[in-house]
Structure formats: C-alpha cells, structure tokens
Design a protein around this motif. Structure first.
Motif, short mmCIF file in Angstrom:
data_model
loop_
_atom_site.label_atom_id
_atom_site.label_comp_id
_atom_site.label_asym_id
_atom_site.label_seq_id
_atom_site.Cartn_x
_atom_site.Cartn_y
_atom_site.Cartn_z
N UNK A 270 1.06 -1.27 0.30
CA UNK A 270 0.61 -0.16 0.16
C UNK A 270 0.90 1.15 -0.32
N UNK A 271 0.32 2.64 -0.37
CA UNK A 271 0.77 3.95 -0.22
C UNK A 271 0.24 4.45 0.55
N UNK A 272 0.29 5.10 1.92
CA UNK A 272 -0.35 5.90 2.73
C UNK A 272 0.73 6.44 3.23
N UNK A 273 0.19 8.13 3.29
CA UNK A 273 1.25 8.38 3.81
C UNK A 273 1.27 9.10 5.07
N UNK A 274 1.86 8.75 6.21
CA UNK A 274 1.76 9.30 7.69
C UNK A 274 2.43 9.98 8.33
N UNK A 275 2.06 10.68 9.17
CA UNK A 275 2.74 11.92 10.19
C UNK A 275 3.40 11.36 11.29
#
Length: 294
Positions: A270-275
């Motif tokens: 998957x490709x999920x941006x996370x801080x």
C-alpha cells in the motif's frame, strides 16, 4: 486504514440546492399575440384600414418586446447575482459546519486513540504494564496501534436537500457546472479527515525502516503504545532497510527527509502517507517482557 472498532456516531449535513445555469428566457410571445389580436379586433370594429391595423399591431409587438428586453437587460443579471450570492453563502455556511464537525470528530478520535507522543507525555504511571490494558479499552475489545496521523475516512456524511413538494419547471435550464463543482468539493471535504489517527490492530509484526535514529524513535513510540494497551503479542522491529526487519505485517518506511509512508499493511502493499510521533527516551520498555524491543 482502519480507524476504530467503534467509530464516532455518524453525523449528516444537508448540502445546498444547486441553482440552475442562467439561460436567456424566451420573449413573451403570448402577450404579443394577445396584443395583435386586440389591435385587429379594435381595427375591424372601428372600420380602420388594414394597413393601419397592421401598423398598429407591429407597433404593439415592438413595444411589448422592447419593454421585455429592457426588463431582462436590467433584471436578469440582478436575479443571477442574487441567486449566486445566496448559493455562495450557503456553501460558506456548510464549509464552516464541516470544519467544526471535523474538529469535534478529531478530538474524539485522538482521545480514544492517543498516538505515541500522547502516551509518552502521559507518564510512566499511565503506561505501567500491570494497569495499561484496562485503562485504554474495554475487556475483550480489539487493541489498536496508532501508526501516526494522516488522511482517514470521516464519519461525517452529506445528503442532498429534499425535493420541493411542487417541482419548479425550469424550461431549457440545467444545473450550473460551477455550482456542481462546489458541491463535489464539499462532498470530498466532508468525507476525509486530514489529520486523523492511522490505526492497525495491535498484533503481529510491525517494522520501521529508514535513518536509524528516526526508525528507533518511532519503534520506541509503538512499544510505549503496546505496553499501555497490554498488547504483548505485538512485535516491533526497526532497522535501516527492509532486510533488517525481515517480513512483517506492517512496514513503515521513513525517508531521508523524515517523511514516512506505510508501504505494507496486513502483508499487502500500500502507499499511505503518515506523520509519525518520534519518541526519544532511553529505555521505553524497562521492566516489560512483551515481544519486541529496541
């Protein structure tokens, strides 16, 4: 990504009605026809020559059309501006409502699913291994690990206004495309929380790879959460590359610019941006014998 086992109650907001696209209205043909017939009747009853009757009818038609043109020239732009202004005011009101409801929803979610930084700030008395699990979730509930913050699905829903009881006939009109674009934007805004908690079930294995200082700090934060949740079956690994952590259920990759992405979840790409919350403490798991270590 999963938010919660029991998400906040769904809220619904009503979208503004889309105004019709401005179209030129047809001249008052019926009124002109009535005026012509009246002129002919008057001319015939008064024995007026045909040429005079025709001239009179033409003059009447010209007067009717002229008055209509002036009214349209002055009134139509004003009607369009008034309708657009009311629609824009309704859009602005809905936007304010969305922002406020999102603020409340985020507050609820962050309270129920605190990230690594919030857990670290709470202090060691809150994350004590013998009391942490009961302090955060009901017995039997699935524990969730907060990977960080990012775009998540909102519980807020939108609906269109009810149709009027007596439908308004809009001959030759269509919905204003600019207004439709505004409505689509509102729907998209309502559907997503930009800074919600990105969660996965606190079980299996989680790997964090990237610059070693950052990877270690993220792993420490996850272990703090696991201790608070009593999730002893959760394994947390970190390293410079994916080869260092091996095959994991969840893989978080931190770039050289400190930006992170979840690239594997439940073993699937998957490709999920996370801080990320990066926690820097010497020994976050002192005295805890759960799986995983830094």
């Amino acid at each position: 990504m999963s938010l919660a086992e029991h998400p906040p109650p769904r809220r619904t907001i009503v979208l503004p009605a889309v105004p019709p696209r401005p179209r030129a209205r047809r001249p008052p043909v019926h009124a002109a026809g009535v005026a012509i017939v009246a002129s002919i009747v008057v001319g015939v009853s008064g024995s007026v020559p045909v040429t005079a009757v025709a001239a009179s009818a033409v003059a009447v038609v010209a007067a009717v059309v002229g008055v209509w043109s002036v009214v349209e020239l002055v009134g139509a732009p004003a009607r369009i501006r008034h309708g657009r202004r009311r629609f824009e005011e309704a859009i602005a009101s809905v936007e304010r409502t969305i922002r406020e409801l999102h603020r409340l929803e985020l507050a609820e979610l962050h309270q129920r699913f605190p990230g690594s930084a919030a857990v670290a700030r709470a202090g060691r008395d809150v994350i004590d291994a013998t009391s942490g699990a009961g302090a955060t979730r009901a017995s039997g509930a699935t524990p969730y690990l907060v990977l960080g913050r990012g775009a998540v699905e909102s519980s807020l829903r939108t609906t269109t206004p009810p149709e009027p009881r007596v439908p308004v006939r809009r001959v030759g009109s269509a919905d204003d495309p600019a207004a439709l674009a505004d409505i689509r934007r509102l729907v998209d805004e309502a559907a997503t929380l930009a800074d919600g908690p990105l969660c996965v079930e606190a079980r299996g294995s989680v790997g964090i790879v990237g610059p070693i200082v950052l990877a270690r700090a993220a792993a420490q934060g996850y272990l703090l959460q696991a201790r608070r949740l009593g999730a002893a079956s959760l394994e947390v690994r970190h390293g410079r590359t994916s080869a260092d952590v091996g095959r994991v259920d969840v893989l978080v990759v931190i770039g050289a610019d400190a930006r992170a992405q979840v690239v594997r979840r439940d073993g699937r790409p998957c490709r999920v941006a996370v801080d990320l919350d990066l926690v820097s403490i010497r020994d976050p798991v002192d005295g805890w014998r759960g799986a995983g270590s830094c």
